[in-house]
Scaffold this motif. Sequence first.
Motif, PDB file in Angstrom:
ATOM      1  N   LEU A  97       0.814  -1.223   0.000  1.00 35.32           N
ATOM      2  CA  LEU A  97       0.000   0.000   0.000  1.00 35.32           C
ATOM      3  C   LEU A  97       0.844   1.268   0.000  1.00 35.32           C
ATOM      4  O   LEU A  97       0.332   2.356  -0.300  1.00 35.32           O
ATOM      5  N   VAL A  98       2.133   1.157   0.334  1.00 29.94           N
ATOM      6  CA  VAL A  98       2.926   2.341   0.658  1.00 29.94           C
ATOM      7  C   VAL A  98       2.992   3.331  -0.498  1.00 29.94           C
ATOM      8  O   VAL A  98       2.843   4.545  -0.306  1.00 29.94           O
ATOM      9  N   THR A  99       3.215   2.860  -1.721  1.00 30.31           N
ATOM     10  CA  THR A  99       3.310   3.782  -2.855  1.00 30.31           C
ATOM     11  C   THR A  99       2.021   4.571  -3.028  1.00 30.31           C
ATOM     12  O   THR A  99       2.037   5.787  -3.273  1.00 30.31           O
ATOM     13  N   GLY A 100       0.871   3.900  -2.884  1.00 31.40           N
ATOM     14  CA  GLY A 100      -0.401   4.603  -3.019  1.00 31.40           C
ATOM     15  C   GLY A 100      -0.652   5.591  -1.898  1.00 31.40           C
ATOM     16  O   GLY A 100      -1.232   6.661  -2.114  1.00 31.40           O
ATOM     17  N   ILE A 101      -0.207   5.254  -0.693  1.00 31.49           N
ATOM     18  CA  ILE A 101      -0.329   6.186   0.432  1.00 31.49           C
ATOM     19  C   ILE A 101       0.539   7.423   0.181  1.00 31.49           C
ATOM     20  O   ILE A 101       0.103   8.558   0.387  1.00 31.49           O
ATOM     21  N   ALA A 102       1.772   7.200  -0.274  1.00 31.66           N
ATOM     22  CA  ALA A 102       2.662   8.326  -0.580  1.00 31.66           C
ATOM     23  C   ALA A 102       2.091   9.182  -1.700  1.00 31.66           C
ATOM     24  O   ALA A 102       2.195  10.418  -1.676  1.00 31.66           O
ATOM     25  N   ASN A 103       1.479   8.546  -2.691  1.00 32.07           N
ATOM     26  CA  ASN A 103       0.858   9.281  -3.793  1.00 32.07           C
ATOM     27  C   ASN A 103      -0.227  10.220  -3.274  1.00 32.07           C
ATOM     28  O   ASN A 103      -0.307  11.394  -3.657  1.00 32.07           O
ATOM     29  N   ALA A 104      -1.078   9.689  -2.373  1.00 32.67           N
ATOM     30  CA  ALA A 104      -2.147  10.513  -1.796  1.00 32.67           C
ATOM     31  C   ALA A 104      -1.580  11.630  -0.932  1.00 32.67           C
ATOM     32  O   ALA A 104      -2.104  12.749  -0.918  1.00 32.67           O
ATOM     33  N   PHE A 105      -0.510  11.341  -0.204  1.00 31.36           N
ATOM     34  CA  PHE A 105       0.081  12.360   0.665  1.00 31.36           C
ATOM     35  C   PHE A 105       0.628  13.533  -0.151  1.00 31.36           C
ATOM     36  O   PHE A 105       0.369  14.698   0.171  1.00 31.36           O
ATOM     37  N   LEU A 106       1.373  13.242  -1.198  1.00 32.04           N
ATOM     38  CA  LEU A 106       2.000  14.317  -1.975  1.00 32.04           C
ATOM     39  C   LEU A 106       0.976  15.120  -2.775  1.00 32.04           C
ATOM     40  O   LEU A 106       1.226  16.281  -3.105  1.00 32.04           O
ATOM     41  N   ASP A 107      -0.165  14.513  -3.104  1.00 31.38           N
ATOM     42  CA  ASP A 107      -1.198  15.238  -3.848  1.00 31.38           C
ATOM     43  C   ASP A 107      -2.370  15.658  -2.966  1.00 31.38           C
ATOM     44  O   ASP A 107      -3.399  16.110  -3.472  1.00 31.38           O
ATOM     45  N   SER A 108      -2.225  15.533  -1.644  1.00 29.65           N
ATOM     46  CA  SER A 108      -3.238  15.999  -0.679  1.00 29.65           C
ATOM     47  C   SER A 108      -4.614  15.397  -0.964  1.00 29.65           C
ATOM     48  O   SER A 108      -5.605  16.104  -1.131  1.00 29.65           O
ATOM     49  N   VAL A 109      -4.652  14.077  -1.005  1.00 29.09           N
ATOM     50  CA  VAL A 109      -5.892  13.346  -1.293  1.00 29.09           C
ATOM     51  C   VAL A 109      -6.397  12.683  -0.014  1.00 29.09           C
ATOM     52  O   VAL A 109      -5.633  12.002   0.675  1.00 29.09           O
ATOM     53  N   PRO A 110      -7.688  12.838   0.336  1.00 27.38           N
ATOM     54  CA  PRO A 110      -8.203  12.191   1.548  1.00 27.38           C
ATOM     55  C   PRO A 110      -8.264  10.677   1.378  1.00 27.38           C
ATOM     56  O   PRO A 110      -8.804  10.162   0.393  1.00 27.38           O
ATOM     57  N   MET A 111      -7.702   9.958   2.331  1.00 23.70           N
ATOM     58  CA  MET A 111      -7.666   8.493   2.272  1.00 23.70           C
ATOM     59  C   MET A 111      -7.567   7.939   3.680  1.00 23.70           C
ATOM     60  O   MET A 111      -6.911   8.533   4.537  1.00 23.70           O
ATOM     61  N   VAL A 112      -8.200   6.800   3.902  1.00 18.07           N
ATOM     62  CA  VAL A 112      -7.991   6.025   5.122  1.00 18.07           C
ATOM     63  C   VAL A 112      -7.509   4.644   4.708  1.00 18.07           C
ATOM     64  O   VAL A 112      -8.196   3.932   3.959  1.00 18.07           O
ATOM     65  N   ALA A 113      -6.317   4.274   5.162  1.00 16.84           N
ATOM     66  CA  ALA A 113      -5.725   2.974   4.862  1.00 16.84           C
ATOM     67  C   ALA A 113      -5.788   2.116   6.118  1.00 16.84           C
ATOM     68  O   ALA A 113      -5.321   2.528   7.189  1.00 16.84           O
ATOM     69  N   ILE A 114      -6.359   0.927   5.981  1.00 12.37           N
ATOM     70  CA  ILE A 114      -6.511   0.008   7.109  1.00 12.37           C
ATOM     71  C   ILE A 114      -5.605  -1.194   6.859  1.00 12.37           C
ATOM     72  O   ILE A 114      -5.699  -1.838   5.804  1.00 12.37           O
ATOM     73  N   THR A 115      -4.746  -1.487   7.802  1.00 14.56           N
ATOM     74  CA  THR A 115      -3.848  -2.630   7.662  1.00 14.56           C
ATOM     75  C   THR A 115      -4.041  -3.594   8.819  1.00 14.56           C
ATOM     76  O   THR A 115      -4.181  -3.188   9.975  1.00 14.56           O
ATOM     77  N   GLY A 116      -4.041  -4.865   8.492  1.00 17.72           N
ATOM     78  CA  GLY A 116      -4.002  -5.867   9.539  1.00 17.72           C
ATOM     79  C   GLY A 116      -2.614  -5.912  10.151  1.00 17.72           C
ATOM     80  O   GLY A 116      -1.621  -5.528   9.532  1.00 17.72           O
ATOM     81  N   GLN A 117      -2.532  -6.361  11.383  1.00 16.07           N
ATOM     82  CA  GLN A 117      -1.238  -6.485  12.063  1.00 16.07           C
ATOM     83  C   GLN A 117      -1.267  -7.777  12.886  1.00 16.07           C
ATOM     84  O   GLN A 117      -2.341  -8.269  13.258  1.00 16.07           O
ATOM     85  N   VAL A 118      -0.092  -8.301  13.162  1.00 18.30           N
ATOM     86  CA  VAL A 118      -0.029  -9.499  14.006  1.00 18.30           C
ATOM     87  C   VAL A 118      -0.613  -9.163  15.384  1.00 18.30           C
ATOM     88  O   VAL A 118      -0.727  -7.994  15.763  1.00 18.30           O
ATOM     89  N   ALA A 119      -0.977 -10.185  16.122  1.00 18.29           N
ATOM     90  CA  ALA A 119      -1.585  -9.976  17.439  1.00 18.29           C
ATOM     91  C   ALA A 119      -0.649  -9.182  18.352  1.00 18.29           C
ATOM     92  O   ALA A 119       0.579  -9.297  18.255  1.00 18.29           O
ATOM     93  N   SER A 120      -1.239  -8.368  19.205  1.00 17.05           N
ATOM     94  CA  SER A 120      -0.470  -7.448  20.059  1.00 17.05           C
ATOM     95  C   SER A 120       0.699  -8.108  20.791  1.00 17.05           C
ATOM     96  O   SER A 120       1.806  -7.539  20.818  1.00 17.05           O
ATOM     97  N   PRO A 121       0.529  -9.307  21.389  1.00 18.17           N
ATOM     98  CA  PRO A 121       1.667  -9.899  22.113  1.00 18.17           C
ATOM     99  C   PRO A 121       2.839 -10.255  21.200  1.00 18.17           C
ATOM    100  O   PRO A 121       3.968 -10.428  21.686  1.00 18.17           O
ATOM    101  N   LEU A 122       2.579 -10.369  19.886  1.00 17.11           N
ATOM    102  CA  LEU A 122       3.639 -10.757  18.958  1.00 17.11           C
ATOM    103  C   LEU A 122       4.357  -9.578  18.329  1.00 17.11           C
ATOM    104  O   LEU A 122       5.373  -9.765  17.660  1.00 17.11           O
ATOM    105  N   ILE A 123       3.825  -8.373  18.519  1.00 12.73           N
ATOM    106  CA  ILE A 123       4.454  -7.196  17.913  1.00 12.73           C
ATOM    107  C   ILE A 123       5.860  -7.026  18.482  1.00 12.73           C
ATOM    108  O   ILE A 123       6.060  -7.028  19.704  1.00 12.73           O
ATOM    109  N   GLY A 124       6.818  -6.908  17.603  1.00 15.75           N
ATOM    110  CA  GLY A 124       8.206  -6.758  18.013  1.00 15.75           C
ATOM    111  C   GLY A 124       8.968  -8.056  18.128  1.00 15.75           C
ATOM    112  O   GLY A 124      10.150  -8.059  18.504  1.00 15.75           O
ATOM    113  N   THR A 125       8.338  -9.177  17.760  1.00 20.81           N
ATOM    114  CA  THR A 125       9.012 -10.483  17.880  1.00 20.81           C
ATOM    115  C   THR A 125       9.441 -11.041  16.538  1.00 20.81           C
ATOM    116  O   THR A 125       9.863 -12.194  16.449  1.00 20.81           O
TER     117      THR A 125
END
Length: 567
Positions: A97-125
């Motif tokens: 998603l990163v390229t599309g997020i950067a595209n929206a940022f540089l052109d000031s486009v409203p966007m909400v990007a939702i990403t899944g993440q590993v379970a909280s106890p596993l973050i950083g492992t």
Amino acid sequence: MTVATLANIAPDTHPAPEPISGARMVVEALGREGVTHIFGYPGGAIMPVYDALPGSSLTHILVRHEQGAALAADAYGRVTGRPGVCIATSGPGATNLVTGIANAFLDSVPMVAITGQVASPLIGTDAFQEVDIFGITLPIVKHSYIIRSVAEIPAVFAEAFALARSGRPGPVLIDLPKDMAVGTAAPAPIVLPEPEHAPIDLAALAAADALIAGAKAPLLYFGGGVGIARGERALRDFAARTGMPSVATLKGLGAIPTDDPHFLGMLGMHGLKGANLAVDEADLLICVGARFDDRATGKLDAFAPKARVIHIDGDPAEIGKLRRAEVGLSGDLSAILDAFQATPEIGGWARWCAEQKRRHAFDYDAPGGGIYAPAMLKALSEAAGDRAIFTCDVGQHQMWVAQHCRFIRPQAHLTSAGLGTMGYGLPAGIGALLAEPDATVITVSGDGSIMMNIQELATIRRYRLPLKVLLFDNSQLGMVRQWQELFFAENFSEIDLSDNPDFAEVAHSFGIEAFTIDHRSEVAGAIERLIRTPGPILCHARIDPRENVWPLVPPNTPNTQMMDKRW
């Protein structure tokens, strides 16, 4: 004032909300924001949200690559003015998603990007498909969140959407750990602060009015901020009231119709010569929703050398950032433009600008029998009519679209301006069609760009989207080749695409109608076929690989020193 006691306080008759899953809260939060379409691709960490989607009011568009999801959401946001929504799983789903997020940022486009993440106890492992998408995207979002409590999901989503669309719009990221999606809680209340509306600086307004009244050669220079603020009506009224000639940036095209007699065209590196000459002669520059970008100004210290500057922008950080302004006005662009009173006497100046526009107009009668892309684009945009939306990839064809197509509103020209993202065109066409189903949406691409996200032909076919694709094929990375020809002593390095596939056959393999043309005599019929075909269609147009984009301002050069080597 009396102090209430327990006896005279009425009991709360509202029952406490029932606990529900975090995934269900996400779906309900999107519904509360009026979201109808989301663009995404499922995976492990985001699967609970996908489990909650069936039966909801949301229409999910399954793209074939997460970058396509972000770029489609970008276009949806540009057309509607509401945040486009994209969704992906953790790890590679999020990083795609990163390229599309950067595209929206540089052109000031409203966007909400939702990403899944590993379970909280596993973050950083270093868990499977774990990446720090929060940290990766920090420089290219307005704000970002990691959900730490299931109950806070509704409030976070409400705040994220408010941030994405307020002020200078932009992308907001929400990272959702899997345990937050599957966990249950009673939703916490949503409390958002009232939006602030700064009053117009009346002293600055008076100073600007005085500059306009005294100007002999004022010029209106406008950019993408006008469309972002939906300020087209006010800009057009101001231009009509003052009789002022105008020029636009790449993103500003359409805020004043490009066929308006007082509009001189796009300025800058590939701008029209009449527009650049007018900027050089102007004694006052009224900059509205533009930021003195290097592609527009050329050598900055030689840009508009005779002009004082009035800078009007929705983002106060832009005023004076690159060019000192005699007067700066920040806030609601429409309110500011409507408040001006001065009407300068500029008949002679307007006639001089009109003469420059006429003298340096494009000649579309190119020699030979090959397809001349500028002439084909001009004819296509005229045939497409007022309901047309053009989505562009990046390269020579992008500049030809900006120079030669007719636009009557900013939302008719969707292009990756700040980031210059190859592969933008097809996903943007998908987003534009879903945002405005009645529009005639045309993607103009090149043989280099289309290969970046060609898999989205499958998305177009699946949802039966009637996208018209005009693909210019010069078997080269055309813009890179042009720069190597002009500025690198014709040392042509890694620009040969002569092993391209037969693009019409590629489209056929996706179940999309397609045809190929390579002679000027076929252009009129091709345009009619593109416009009249009810479903998706691709026109593969082979053009001369030696064709360049003219005019061109060399790097670090004043805009008046334009190269122009047409026949």
